[in-house]
Write a protein that holds these residues in place. Sequence first.
Motif, PDB file in Angstrom:
ATOM      1  N   LEU A  47      19.004   6.851  43.787  1.00  0.00           N
ATOM      2  CA  LEU A  47      19.413   6.024  42.649  1.00  0.00           C
ATOM      3  C   LEU A  47      19.117   4.557  42.896  1.00  0.00           C
ATOM      4  N   GLU A  48      19.288   4.133  44.151  1.00  0.00           N
ATOM      5  CA  GLU A  48      18.964   2.741  44.470  1.00  0.00           C
ATOM      6  C   GLU A  48      17.478   2.464  44.299  1.00  0.00           C
ATOM      7  N   SER A  49      16.636   3.439  44.736  1.00  0.00           N
ATOM      8  CA  SER A  49      15.190   3.248  44.561  1.00  0.00           C
ATOM      9  C   SER A  49      14.819   3.196  43.090  1.00  0.00           C
ATOM     10  N   LEU A  50      15.469   4.069  42.273  1.00  0.00           N
ATOM     11  CA  LEU A  50      15.200   4.025  40.836  1.00  0.00           C
ATOM     12  C   LEU A  50      15.630   2.706  40.231  1.00  0.00           C
ATOM     13  N   SER A  51      16.793   2.233  40.657  1.00  0.00           N
ATOM     14  CA  SER A  51      17.277   0.968  40.101  1.00  0.00           C
ATOM     15  C   SER A  51      16.377  -0.186  40.498  1.00  0.00           C
ATOM     16  N   LYS A  52      15.834  -0.135  41.746  1.00  0.00           N
ATOM     17  CA  LYS A  52      14.908  -1.189  42.166  1.00  0.00           C
ATOM     18  C   LYS A  52      13.631  -1.163  41.336  1.00  0.00           C
ATOM     19  N   ASN A  53      13.121   0.064  41.098  1.00  0.00           N
ATOM     20  CA  ASN A  53      11.911   0.172  40.281  1.00  0.00           C
ATOM     21  C   ASN A  53      12.172  -0.318  38.870  1.00  0.00           C
ATOM     22  N   ASP A  54      13.332   0.082  38.313  1.00  0.00           N
ATOM     23  CA  ASP A  54      13.670  -0.375  36.963  1.00  0.00           C
ATOM     24  C   ASP A  54      13.839  -1.879  36.924  1.00  0.00           C
ATOM     25  N   ASP A  55      14.480  -2.422  37.965  1.00  0.00           N
ATOM     26  CA  ASP A  55      14.647  -3.883  38.007  1.00  0.00           C
ATOM     27  C   ASP A  55      13.302  -4.583  38.088  1.00  0.00           C
ATOM     28  N   GLY A  56      12.363  -4.004  38.876  1.00  0.00           N
ATOM     29  CA  GLY A  56      11.034  -4.606  38.961  1.00  0.00           C
ATOM     30  C   GLY A  56      10.310  -4.570  37.635  1.00  0.00           C
ATOM     31  N   LYS A  57      10.430  -3.421  36.937  1.00  0.00           N
ATOM     32  CA  LYS A  57       9.778  -3.323  35.626  1.00  0.00           C
ATOM     33  C   LYS A  57      10.414  -4.284  34.631  1.00  0.00           C
ATOM     34  N   LEU A  58      11.741  -4.362  34.647  1.00  0.00           N
ATOM     35  CA  LEU A  58      12.414  -5.281  33.731  1.00  0.00           C
ATOM     36  C   LEU A  58      12.050  -6.719  34.033  1.00  0.00           C
ATOM     37  N   LEU A  59      11.930  -7.042  35.348  1.00  0.00           N
ATOM     38  CA  LEU A  59      11.556  -8.408  35.717  1.00  0.00           C
ATOM     39  C   LEU A  59      10.149  -8.729  35.227  1.00  0.00           C
ATOM     40  N   THR A  60       9.232  -7.763  35.390  1.00  0.00           N
ATOM     41  CA  THR A  60       7.861  -7.985  34.913  1.00  0.00           C
ATOM     42  C   THR A  60       7.825  -8.137  33.400  1.00  0.00           C
ATOM     43  N   MET A  61       8.602  -7.297  32.690  1.00  0.00           N
ATOM     44  CA  MET A  61       8.637  -7.387  31.235  1.00  0.00           C
ATOM     45  C   MET A  61       9.226  -8.710  30.784  1.00  0.00           C
ATOM     46  N   ASN A  62      10.285  -9.153  31.454  1.00  0.00           N
ATOM     47  CA  ASN A  62      10.899 -10.427  31.082  1.00  0.00           C
ATOM     48  C   ASN A  62       9.930 -11.582  31.320  1.00  0.00           C
ATOM     49  N   GLN A  63       9.213 -11.562  32.432  1.00  0.00           N
ATOM     50  CA  GLN A  63       8.239 -12.610  32.698  1.00  0.00           C
ATOM     51  C   GLN A  63       7.116 -12.578  31.674  1.00  0.00           C
ATOM     52  N   ASP A  64       6.683 -11.368  31.299  1.00  0.00           N
ATOM     53  CA  ASP A  64       5.623 -11.238  30.302  1.00  0.00           C
ATOM     54  C   ASP A  64       6.078 -11.782  28.957  1.00  0.00           C
ATOM     55  N   GLU A  65       7.302 -11.431  28.565  1.00  0.00           N
ATOM     56  CA  GLU A  65       7.830 -11.913  27.286  1.00  0.00           C
ATOM     57  C   GLU A  65       8.011 -13.428  27.300  1.00  0.00           C
ATOM     58  N   LYS A  66       8.481 -13.968  28.403  1.00  0.00           N
ATOM     59  CA  LYS A  66       8.630 -15.418  28.492  1.00  0.00           C
ATOM     60  C   LYS A  66       7.279 -16.111  28.408  1.00  0.00           C
ATOM     61  N   SER A  67       6.275 -15.533  29.042  1.00  0.00           N
ATOM     62  CA  SER A  67       4.943 -16.118  28.986  1.00  0.00           C
ATOM     63  C   SER A  67       4.413 -16.126  27.557  1.00  0.00           C
ATOM     64  N   ILE A  68       4.631 -15.032  26.822  1.00  0.00           N
ATOM     65  CA  ILE A  68       4.163 -14.961  25.434  1.00  0.00           C
ATOM     66  C   ILE A  68       4.904 -15.970  24.567  1.00  0.00           C
ATOM     67  N   ILE A  69       6.211 -16.079  24.765  1.00  0.00           N
ATOM     68  CA  ILE A  69       6.997 -17.044  23.988  1.00  0.00           C
ATOM     69  C   ILE A  69       6.528 -18.462  24.271  1.00  0.00           C
TER      70      ILE A  69
END
Length: 250
Positions: A47-69
Amino acid sequence: MKGVRNRSSRRLMKIFDTIKNDNESDQISDGITANSTSAYSASTSYLESLSKNDDGKLLTMNQDEKSIINQIGSIFVSQLPVLCLILSLAIFFGKKFEGWCTATSIYYCWTTLATVGYGDYSPQSQPMRLFAVFFIPFSVAIAGEMIGRIATIFANREEARAEQRFLARELTMQDLIVMDTDNSGEVSFNEFLTFMLVTMQKVEQDTVDELKVVFTGLNLDGSGTIKKDDLILAVKKRKEQKLGNRTARK
């Protein structure tokens, strides 16, 4: 006396059996507890590995969205002086020649800018119509340019994602067959590079073919490389062609 001894021995045997059963149950419970602990630790680590992967994906998505904005915001900031000019002209001419209030002039400006064109407010006076002849194409062009730049941002993002997915996928036998343009059974770096650039739509296949023709024309000795000797041969060949053309004219 014998009966008493027998009863005492049976009681002792029962006591020993009880103690043995208790020890076995303790061992079983200890094994179950150990297995439960190991299973819990394994599930926790998963579960920790899944949460880390999800956190990494969310971090990448947030950075991508901020860049677009940020990019969209920079587009509006760069066009803000032009937008203010368009709005000011619409308010000035609307008040002066049509008698519109500020809100009505702004409404007319933005419906024109957005190419909505409801028609509820339209120029009636000749000066306002003459102004609209230049105002409408100019404002629509500005709006189209802004929309085009914003659309390019999203198109570039999707293109970058497609490239990442393509580079991350596994190479197949069909890819090797397509790459092997000389049918040698092996893929060279040039063949791999050409395949990747054309597939990722970085260059057109016609462009690659034209460059190959240019390279072949410079590789006069057929060695597969361009050397000084090739350039010397090319100069001699041009001189011979010029002499041949002069002789033919005479």
